[in-house]
Design a protein around this motif. Sequence first.
Motif, PDB file in Angstrom:
ATOM      1  N   THR A 266     -56.282  48.128 -23.805  1.00 26.05           N
ATOM      2  CA  THR A 266     -56.766  47.186 -24.201  1.00 26.05           C
ATOM      3  C   THR A 266     -56.600  47.172 -26.318  1.00 26.05           C
ATOM      4  O   THR A 266     -56.778  46.243 -26.665  1.00 26.05           O
ATOM      5  N   VAL A 267     -56.487  48.511 -26.534  1.00 26.81           N
ATOM      6  CA  VAL A 267     -56.715  48.336 -27.962  1.00 26.81           C
ATOM      7  C   VAL A 267     -55.091  49.140 -28.675  1.00 26.81           C
ATOM      8  O   VAL A 267     -54.130  48.947 -27.659  1.00 26.81           O
ATOM      9  N   ARG A 268     -54.935  49.169 -29.712  1.00 22.52           N
ATOM     10  CA  ARG A 268     -53.878  48.348 -30.580  1.00 22.52           C
ATOM     11  C   ARG A 268     -53.600  50.105 -30.440  1.00 22.52           C
ATOM     12  O   ARG A 268     -52.207  50.439 -30.913  1.00 22.52           O
ATOM     13  N   SER A 269     -53.731  51.697 -30.146  1.00 21.71           N
ATOM     14  CA  SER A 269     -52.900  52.993 -30.652  1.00 21.71           C
ATOM     15  C   SER A 269     -54.099  53.932 -30.252  1.00 21.71           C
ATOM     16  O   SER A 269     -55.133  53.730 -29.269  1.00 21.71           O
ATOM     17  N   VAL A 270     -53.260  54.790 -29.401  1.00 24.77           N
ATOM     18  CA  VAL A 270     -54.099  56.231 -29.422  1.00 24.77           C
ATOM     19  C   VAL A 270     -54.825  56.516 -29.902  1.00 24.77           C
ATOM     20  O   VAL A 270     -56.044  57.525 -29.536  1.00 24.77           O
ATOM     21  N   ARG A 271     -55.732  56.548 -31.630  1.00 24.77           N
ATOM     22  CA  ARG A 271     -57.088  56.852 -31.868  1.00 24.77           C
ATOM     23  C   ARG A 271     -57.463  55.577 -31.899  1.00 24.77           C
ATOM     24  O   ARG A 271     -58.889  56.387 -31.557  1.00 24.77           O
ATOM     25  N   ALA A 272     -56.952  54.231 -31.735  1.00 25.03           N
ATOM     26  CA  ALA A 272     -58.509  53.463 -31.377  1.00 25.03           C
ATOM     27  C   ALA A 272     -59.316  53.910 -29.865  1.00 25.03           C
ATOM     28  O   ALA A 272     -60.113  53.623 -29.644  1.00 25.03           O
ATOM     29  N   ALA A 273     -58.516  54.205 -28.991  1.00 32.12           N
ATOM     30  CA  ALA A 273     -58.607  54.224 -27.464  1.00 32.12           C
ATOM     31  C   ALA A 273     -59.580  55.780 -27.688  1.00 32.12           C
ATOM     32  O   ALA A 273     -61.186  55.869 -26.993  1.00 32.12           O
ATOM     33  N   ARG A 274     -59.792  56.771 -28.520  1.00 31.53           N
ATOM     34  CA  ARG A 274     -59.989  58.292 -29.027  1.00 31.53           C
ATOM     35  C   ARG A 274     -61.871  57.438 -29.916  1.00 31.53           C
ATOM     36  O   ARG A 274     -62.688  57.169 -28.882  1.00 31.53           O
ATOM     37  N   TYR A 275     -61.727  56.440 -30.551  1.00 35.13           N
ATOM     38  CA  TYR A 275     -62.921  55.976 -31.061  1.00 35.13           C
ATOM     39  C   TYR A 275     -63.657  55.220 -30.012  1.00 35.13           C
ATOM     40  O   TYR A 275     -64.473  55.193 -30.238  1.00 35.13           O
ATOM     41  N   SER A 276     -62.718  54.131 -29.114  1.00 39.19           N
ATOM     42  CA  SER A 276     -63.528  53.022 -28.219  1.00 39.19           C
ATOM     43  C   SER A 276     -64.203  54.068 -26.984  1.00 39.19           C
ATOM     44  O   SER A 276     -65.394  53.708 -26.793  1.00 39.19           O
ATOM     45  N   ALA A 277     -63.216  55.633 -27.060  1.00 45.10           N
ATOM     46  CA  ALA A 277     -64.385  56.167 -25.759  1.00 45.10           C
ATOM     47  C   ALA A 277     -65.509  56.216 -26.491  1.00 45.10           C
ATOM     48  O   ALA A 277     -66.934  56.368 -25.298  1.00 45.10           O
ATOM     49  N   GLY A 278     -65.701  56.847 -27.956  1.00 38.56           N
ATOM     50  CA  GLY A 278     -67.060  57.466 -28.708  1.00 38.56           C
ATOM     51  C   GLY A 278     -67.847  56.104 -28.421  1.00 38.56           C
ATOM     52  O   GLY A 278     -68.634  56.396 -28.027  1.00 38.56           O
TER      53      GLY A 278
END
Length: 550
Positions: A266-278
């Motif tokens: 549901t997030v914009r990018s792979v980078r956002a996926a990593r941040y949302s996991a954190g």
Amino acid sequence: MGVTGWTYLLVGLSFAAYLAIGFASRVRDTQGFYVAGRGIPAIFNGAATAADWMSAASFISMAGLISFLGFDGSVYLLGWTGGYVLLALLLAPYLRKFGKYTVPDFVGDRYGSDTARLVAAVCAIFVSLTYVAGQMRGVGVVFSRFLGVPVASGVMIGMAIVAFFAVLGGMKGITWTQVAQYTILIIAYLIPAVAIAQRLTGNPIPQLSLTFSDLTERLNQIQTDLGFAEYTQPFQSHSLLNVFCITLALMAGTAGLPHIIVRFYTVRSVRAARYSAGWALLFIVILYSTAPAIAAFARYNLIESIHGKSLVEARATEWVASWEKTGLLGLEDRDGDGRLVLSPDPQINEITIDRDIVVLANPEVAGLAPWVIALVAAGGLAAALSTAAGLLLVISSSIAHDIYAKLINPTASEGQRLLVGRAMIFLAVCVAGYFGINPPGFVAEVVAFAFGLAAASFFPVILLGIFDRRTNRAGAITGMLVGIGFTGLYILGNRFFGMPAWCFGISAQGIGAVGLVLNLATTLVVSRLTPPPSREIQELVDSVRVPSLR
């Protein structure tokens, strides 16, 4: 205002907020319905993921299990937390880069097989229905105690709320509702913990209160005086092998749960996926590091409040009378000596306490203000409904997207796909409501079965799908069928048909670890005995592992 009045007020306000958010987040296309238009900021997706992941089992039952099992109850804490770390580091960024709507979507495209997609969709439905049963049990417990309505009526009210924002807004409505639900549940969990920590030890920080006070020593002494093992003594209720297997099943199951994985789409990018996991990990740790303290506080308070009291004295206490009416607290002066006894010997024990009431009853036992007690009720409902909504969307997307749109009617229009998706959510709500009214067990145990099934079905096929280019469709399909078939039959036989735990004494809760190993071994062997995947799929697997910030 009394507890009931405060509960009606706070639960009513929270439900009104969910309905308003759901209406404001309504969508008109399938991308919005299944993955919230891939536009959720990382911090909010982290909060939604935490709410999705911290179910009624985490909010209501985990502290209860630790309170009753002592050290052995920590398997849930270790397994669920470790599993989330496994998911965040090992799977989530790669799955986001793959860029699909659902887990069966990933399995179907990665292995180039509609059969693999169908098997994965059926597994997702089976796992999610098992998990939903646990959530609905939590909804029933909260409604029956705090709002004084029958369990069936309470479940139907809760399902009506979920159906409204899930049908209208799909993943977008569910996500923003879960952000609100996380806020409510974490406040509801922390306020009583802080108040009770201050009252029992003089330190308001629950984690420090448990670590640096003499509470555990006092609890150990009380336990041994009553004939129980020390609270901190390991391997009382589970053997070392079972502790290992349950922890592994919970870890791999968490990493393989489809309603958690889909959040990273549901997030914009792979980078956002990593941040949302954190962000999600931070939000989860706040609750999980508090649970052991609440468990110890509750155990200490419950024993001190009831043991040794007369039946009349105990029932004169408001919270005892309230919970006894629900049937989740039982008092019986068997020997007629006028005093209630808590004992590990069932022939002597005169106090029975359902583990699910530990968190919900804790503020009442500690004598906190009525609004705090009501806030805990709203938090318990938020936890149960947030996870139920995520699971219902997985069931809906498995049927409407993976089976209907991909296999039955690939030419379906956008409108037809959206209509079927909404209809499937409504149908799933009805099925979940049935399980809420007829729960198959207490919350965390039922949920533990769902994790075992997910560990035995999804985790190996996702892990190998990302990291082993040689794994092919025949291996994946056979592995999933062997894993979930073995685990499902073992759980059913052991829990419902009297079958002994013949596999090295491993319990139904831990058998998912064996199913996981069987799935991995089967997938690897069958894949290497059959032709390799096409060059395109092998290149796709390689490309998924190339780091990307987009």
